[in-house]
Design an enzyme around this catalytic site. Structure first.
Site, PDB file in Angstrom:
ATOM      1  N   CYS A  72       6.870 -37.739 -19.835  1.00  0.00           N
ATOM      2  CA  CYS A  72       5.789 -37.610 -19.007  1.00  0.00           C
ATOM      3  C   CYS A  72       5.359 -39.091 -18.085  1.00  0.00           C
ATOM      4  O   CYS A  72       5.048 -40.131 -18.359  1.00  0.00           O
ATOM      5  CB  CYS A  72       5.106 -37.556 -20.165  1.00  0.00           C
ATOM      6  SG  CYS A  72       3.367 -37.589 -20.048  1.00  0.00           S
ATOM      7  N   CYS A  75       3.008 -41.206 -19.067  1.00  0.00           N
ATOM      8  CA  CYS A  75       2.937 -41.558 -20.392  1.00  0.00           C
ATOM      9  C   CYS A  75       3.781 -43.228 -19.256  1.00  0.00           C
ATOM     10  O   CYS A  75       3.712 -43.810 -19.813  1.00  0.00           O
ATOM     11  CB  CYS A  75       4.406 -41.669 -21.231  1.00  0.00           C
ATOM     12  SG  CYS A  75       2.923 -40.231 -21.905  1.00  0.00           S
TER      13      CYS A  75
END
Length: 79
Positions: free
Chosen positions: A42, A45
């Site tokens: 991600c 993230c």
């Protein structure tokens, strides 16, 4: 040494089984699972992780930080 307790779990089932920490401040970080090199699939993230780490330097003594790895990218593509 950290002045907070770190709990690392993978997925919602493990997250739901985290022991109770009555009376303690709890911070939870949900992040994409990491590969063998330690990098999350991600991109948001990956970008947020250093900010979260910096923020943890300022939490009160005795807090609990739950680091929850959520599903992998191929699963989300089929969801």
């Amino acid at each position: 040494m950290a002045h907070y307790q770190m709990v690392s779990v993978s997925g919602s089932e493990e997250f739901n089984r985290v022991e109770q920490h009555n009376g303690k401040a709890i911070f939870t970080y949900f992040t994409g699972s990491k590969d063998a090199r330690g990098k999350s699939w991600c991109p948001n993230c990956v970008q947020a992780e250093p900010v979260v780490g910096e923020g943890l330097k300022h939490v009160s003594e005795g807090c609990v930080f739950i680091y929850c790895h959520v599903t992998d990218k191929p699963y989300l593509k089929n969801w």
